[in-house]
Design an enzyme around this catalytic site. Sequence first.
Site, PDB file in Angstrom:
ATOM      1  N   CYS A 308       0.808  -1.219   0.000  1.00  0.00           N
ATOM      2  CA  CYS A 308       0.000   0.000   0.000  1.00  0.00           C
ATOM      3  C   CYS A 308       0.843   1.272   0.000  1.00  0.00           C
ATOM      4  O   CYS A 308       0.305   2.373  -0.148  1.00  0.00           O
ATOM      5  CB  CYS A 308      -0.934  -0.008   1.211  1.00  0.00           C
ATOM      6  N   HIS A 446      -2.670   7.873   6.287  1.00  0.00           N
ATOM      7  CA  HIS A 446      -2.901   6.595   5.632  1.00  0.00           C
ATOM      8  C   HIS A 446      -4.215   5.976   6.111  1.00  0.00           C
ATOM      9  O   HIS A 446      -4.876   5.268   5.339  1.00  0.00           O
ATOM     10  CB  HIS A 446      -1.742   5.647   5.908  1.00  0.00           C
ATOM     11  N   GLU A 457      -0.908   4.801  13.783  1.00  0.00           N
ATOM     12  CA  GLU A 457      -0.488   5.934  12.969  1.00  0.00           C
ATOM     13  C   GLU A 457      -0.811   7.245  13.675  1.00  0.00           C
ATOM     14  O   GLU A 457       0.011   8.183  13.670  1.00  0.00           O
ATOM     15  CB  GLU A 457      -1.176   5.904  11.605  1.00  0.00           C
ATOM     16  N   LYS A 477      -9.509   7.915   2.451  1.00  0.00           N
ATOM     17  CA  LYS A 477     -10.097   6.575   2.353  1.00  0.00           C
ATOM     18  C   LYS A 477     -11.504   6.500   2.940  1.00  0.00           C
ATOM     19  O   LYS A 477     -12.233   5.548   2.654  1.00  0.00           O
ATOM     20  CB  LYS A 477      -9.195   5.558   3.051  1.00  0.00           C
ATOM     21  N   HIS A 482      -9.756   1.958   0.140  1.00  0.00           N
ATOM     22  CA  HIS A 482      -8.306   1.792   0.049  1.00  0.00           C
ATOM     23  C   HIS A 482      -7.942   1.346  -1.362  1.00  0.00           C
ATOM     24  O   HIS A 482      -8.225   0.221  -1.765  1.00  0.00           O
ATOM     25  CB  HIS A 482      -7.879   0.745   1.084  1.00  0.00           C
ATOM     26  N   PHE A 542       1.761  -3.465   3.895  1.00  0.00           N
ATOM     27  CA  PHE A 542       2.154  -4.781   4.373  1.00  0.00           C
ATOM     28  C   PHE A 542       3.667  -4.953   4.227  1.00  0.00           C
ATOM     29  O   PHE A 542       4.254  -4.576   3.222  1.00  0.00           O
ATOM     30  CB  PHE A 542       1.456  -5.872   3.567  1.00  0.00           C
TER      31      PHE A 542
END
Length: 555
Positions: A308, A446, A457, A477, A482, A542
Site C-alpha cells: 500500500c 494513511h 499511525e 479513504k 483503500h 504490508f
Amino acid sequence: MAGATVASPLCTWLVAACMSVACDEERPLGRRSSFPGWRRRVPLSGGEGRGLPRRLISALRGSGIQGLMSSFLALEPCAEFYSSRNGLAFVGKNGFSPFGQWNAESTRRQRRAAHSSPSSGKKVMSIAMQPETEGAQKKRMQTKQRRVAVTGMGVVTPLSHDPDIFYEKLLEGVSGISEIETFDCSSYPTRIAGEIKSFSSDGWVAPKFSKRIDKFMLYMLTAGKKALENGGVTEDVMSQLDKARCGVLIGSAMGGMTIFNDAVEALRISYKKMNPFCVPFAATNMGSAMLAMDLGWMGPNYSISTACATSNFCILNAAHHILRGETDVMLCGGSDAAIIPIGLGGFVACRALSQRNADPTKASRPWDVGRDGFVMGEGAGVLLLEELEHAKQRGAEIYAEFLGGSFTCDAYHMTEPHPEGIILCIEKALAESGVAREDVNYVNAHATSTPSGDLKEYQALIHCFGQNPELKLNSTKSMIGHLLGAAGAVEAIAAVQAIRTGWVHPNINLDNPEENVDVNKLVGSKKERLDVKVALSNSFGFGGHNSSILFAPYQ
C-alpha cells in the site's frame, strides 16, 4: 612490478574501500560512493528527435575512473594495512599489492613494530586522498539547488476521473463506496467496495491494447496521459522535450490479477488456451513501460511494489531522479484493480475487510469506534513532477512544490504497523526536506479504518506534530476506500489540491471517535478552511513499508 603500476578499476575500488575502514574499532558507515555506471542514449524512434546522433555517453559518477586512479596513486598504506588480514585484498604465495610486491617478512616486521608502538591501542588509518575535482564539486552543488514542482495530476477513482471534480466531491463528503457489481459476490462476507462503475479509455489507449491488457494498466495509462494534459503538455510542448530526460515510474501493489487469473483458468483446459500476453501484462512494470513506449520517453523507467506504500515510494524515487539531475520530467504514482473474486477473497481470508454490507457508504470510518476493517478500492493516481526551472521556462502552472520525503521499514510485523517505524520515517522526511515540525499543519493520513492501524499511525503523528495547534488530519479513504498501490498517489493529489484551494476535505463517518483521539486535531464532518503551510502525505503497507512525502505552496 606489474601489480604496482597496473590494476583494474574494480581492484582499485576494492583496495580503497578496504583501506578506509577503521583498524581496531567499528565506526558508522557513511554514504557509499557510487560504482561507475554507463548510460546509453539512442535516437528516438520516429517523431521529434529523429535526427539525434547515435552515440554512447559516459555517465561515470563522481570523478570517473581517471580521477579514481589518480586518487588511488596518492594513497599511502599505514602499518595496520599490512597487519590486517582484511587489508590484504591480494593473497597467495606470489600475491601482489598495488603498493609494490607483497613481502611476508616485511609484513611481519611492520606488525611487530605496530604492536610495540605505545600509540597502537586504537587507531584509525589515515589516507591521503586527492581532493575531488572542481567540476565534481560544482556539479554536486548544482544538484542540491534543483527543486521539484508538481505541474500535473491525473486520477481514475470511484468518485471521478478528473482531479478537480474528484476533489470537489471530496470536499462535499461524497462517498464512492457501493455494492460490487462486476461479479457475483453474494456468497462473500464482504460485498462492498470502492468500485469504478463507469470508465472508458477511448481516446487514451489504442483499442487493440485496451481489449487485451489488465484494468490496472488501463487505469495507469489513462491517468498518466491525463496528468500530461492537466499539466499543459501539448503536442507542441512534447516535441520540445528532451525525451532522454523524461521518465515514468508508476507502480502497482497487485499487478495484473485479472490477466493472471484468466491464464490460470485457461491452463486448467490447456496451455494452448492461455493468452500469449499473460506474463508481460501481469507484470507490475509493464504499465510504465507501455506508457513510455507510447510517449517515446527514454529516461528512467521502472516500477516499485511495496504494497500500500507503492505510490509514495514511486513519487519519492521519481523526485530523486530530478533532484540528482538525471531527469527534468517524471510521471509517477500507482495503479491497482484488484476487485475481482481472487482479490476480494484474499483480503476476506485475511479478515481485513469491513462487513458493513447493509450501509456501504458508512463502512469506511477511520478513527471511529465502530470501524471493522478497510474497504477495497480501485483506480490510479499519477503526478507530473518537473524540475522547477524547466517548468517555469515552458510556462507551466505550478500546483505545489515537492519538498522531500523518506521511506523506512518497521522490521516488526507482516501486517501490523509500529509507531516507532512511522515516527522514524516522518523524522527522516523532515530532516531531508529541512522542514520544522511546527510548519506541518496538514496531514493526509494513511488511516485505512482498521482497528489497530488507525491508532498506531495517530500516535506517531501526534508524537511528531501534536504541539502544533493548527494541525489537521483527515483520511481520503473514508470516501473512496483503500486503493492499495494507488492510494498514496491519489492522496498526494488530495494534499496538493488542499494546498491549491485552501480547503481540506472532511472525515466522513466519524460519528464516535476513539477515546484516545483528539477530535480537535481531526477535520470534522464538513470541509474546513486551512492555509496549508506544509502538507504531509503518509503511507505504509504490508511488510512494514513506511513512506512520507512533504509538499508546500510554491513560493
